[in-house]
Enzyme design. Structure first.
Site, PDB file in Angstrom:
ATOM      1  CG  LEU A 111      -1.889  -1.120   1.386  1.00 48.76           C
ATOM      2  CD1 LEU A 111      -2.554  -1.059   2.766  1.00 48.76           C
ATOM      3  CD2 LEU A 111      -2.933  -1.051   0.278  1.00 48.76           C
ATOM      4  CB  CYS A 166       6.800   0.317   9.969  1.00 47.46           C
ATOM      5  SG  CYS A 166       6.581   2.062   9.742  1.00 47.46           S
ATOM      6  NE  ARG A 205      -0.121  -3.871   6.804  1.00 46.15           N
ATOM      7  CZ  ARG A 205       0.765  -3.274   7.593  1.00 46.15           C
ATOM      8  NH1 ARG A 205       0.759  -1.965   7.670  1.00 46.15           N
ATOM      9  NH2 ARG A 205       1.632  -3.967   8.288  1.00 46.15           N
ATOM     10  CG  HIS A 256       0.412   4.359  10.992  1.00 40.24           C
ATOM     11  ND1 HIS A 256       1.155   3.540  10.174  1.00 40.24           N
ATOM     12  CD2 HIS A 256      -0.781   3.744  11.148  1.00 40.24           C
ATOM     13  CE1 HIS A 256       0.430   2.471   9.845  1.00 40.24           C
ATOM     14  NE2 HIS A 256      -0.749   2.574  10.429  1.00 40.24           N
TER      15      HIS A 256
HETATM   16  C1  CIR Z   1       0.678   0.572   4.920  1.00 35.39           C
HETATM   17  O1  CIR Z   1       0.174   1.470   4.231  1.00 35.39           O
HETATM   18  O2  CIR Z   1       0.057  -0.029   5.771  1.00 35.39           O
HETATM   19  C2  CIR Z   1       2.113   0.207   4.671  1.00 35.39           C
HETATM   20  N1  CIR Z   1       2.433   0.397   3.295  1.00 35.39           N
HETATM   21  C3  CIR Z   1       3.042   1.016   5.549  1.00 35.39           C
HETATM   22  C4  CIR Z   1       2.897   0.727   6.993  1.00 35.39           C
HETATM   23  C5  CIR Z   1       3.806   1.541   7.849  1.00 35.39           C
HETATM   24  N2  CIR Z   1       3.693   1.161   9.209  1.00 35.39           N
HETATM   25  C6  CIR Z   1       3.875   1.989  10.242  1.00 35.39           C
HETATM   26  O3  CIR Z   1       4.007   3.198  10.061  1.00 35.39           O
HETATM   27  N3  CIR Z   1       3.801   1.478  11.449  1.00 35.39           N
END
Ligand code: CIR
Length: 264
Positions: A24, A255, A91, A168
């Site tokens: 994503l 992340c 997810r 986030h």
């Molecule tokens: C998303 O959009 O969920 C992933 N591409 C990126 C997630 C990043 N996670 C975070 O900041 N904890």
């Protein structure tokens, strides 16, 4: 000084799968380069290990392109782990994939059952409280369910708001020590960190806000020299890790791991 919000004996990571190119992203700036992402990921793991921590490396999960961003699947507190319920439909299944690994470390495993949603990237555990930012991924019901579990374990939870357009809460802030937060100005301007010591991310370097304090190190994304220098001046030990490929998927330092100390 060591503190449970910054000092951990363990971390969990998950290797990126080839499918990561389908991850994503808010804005498409091109597919991430898997080989470069893997090399950065190995440097990240080496930095965690260099602090003396044990790092559990999980295998890729090709069915979930974003599965390397393990932080979103759980909240690890000293008393137990809470399995999240991601707000991104693609997810949702990642959380259950993480549960068996956490069950090997924590006697207490709680689940966000829904219908609310909540992702770990929206939760910042400081030395004083648990801050949770409502966002496009984390809604009021998800916050309420997490709050009830964490409060039962003695934690004070405070709901705050992730700025519009920011993925986030922790996209824009990081804990540097129990009382010090690295933050973008746009987030700190909301007043959510009043009472903490704030280190400002340099103007134009907003993507530097997502770093992690892990034991005596700060893992910091490469390419943000003014913010790096501010942290060095403040006395932190920094290691710079390439993040260009994960950044294409809106991912950063926090992340890529779950960080915790299992209760003996
Ligand atoms: C998303 O959009 O969920 C992933 N591409 C990126 C997630 C990043 N996670 C975070 O900041 N904890």
């Amino acid at each position: 000084m060591t503190h449970p919000s910054t000092h951990f004996s363990h971390a969990i990571t998950r290797a990126p799968a080839g499918s990561v190119t389908a991850g994503l992203r808010a804005v498409d700036t091109g597919a991430p380069d898997l080989a470069r992402m893997q090399a950065d990921h190995l440097a990240y793991i080496a930095a965690l290990r260099s602090t003396g921590a044990t790092v559990v490396e999980l295998p890729p999960l090709p069915a979930y392109p974003d599965a390397l961003f393990v932080e979103d699947t759980a909240l690890c507190l000293p008393e137990g782990a809470i399995i999240m319920r991601p707000g991104a439909p693609s997810r949702l299944g990642e959380a259950a994939e993480m549960a068996p690994t956490l069950a090997g470390f924590f006697g207490e495993i709680a689940w966000i059952k829904g219908p609310g949603t909540i992702e770990g990237g929206d939760i910042l555990v400081t030395g004083r409280e648990v801050l949770v930012g409502r966002s496009a991924r984390t809604d009021a019901a998800g916050v309420a369910e997490m709050t009830e579990i964490a409060a039962g374990w003695g934690h004070q939870v405070r709901e705050v708001f992730t700025p519009p357009g920011v993925l986030h809460f922790k996209t824009d802030c990081s804990l540097m020590d129990a009382d010090t937060i690295l933050s973008t100005r746009r987030l700190a301007a909301s007043g959510c960190f009043d009472g903490y010591r704030i280190i400002d991310v340099a103007e134009g370097e907003e993507a530097a806000a997502n770093a992690i304090r892990f034991n005596d190190l700060v893992l910091f994304p490469a390419g943000f020299p003014r913010t790096r220098d501010a942290l060095l001046t403040a006395g932190y030990n920094l290691v710079e890790i390439g993040n260009a490929e994960c950044a294409k998927l809106d991912g950063g330092m926090s992340c890529l791991s779950l960080r915790f100390t299992p209760r003996p």
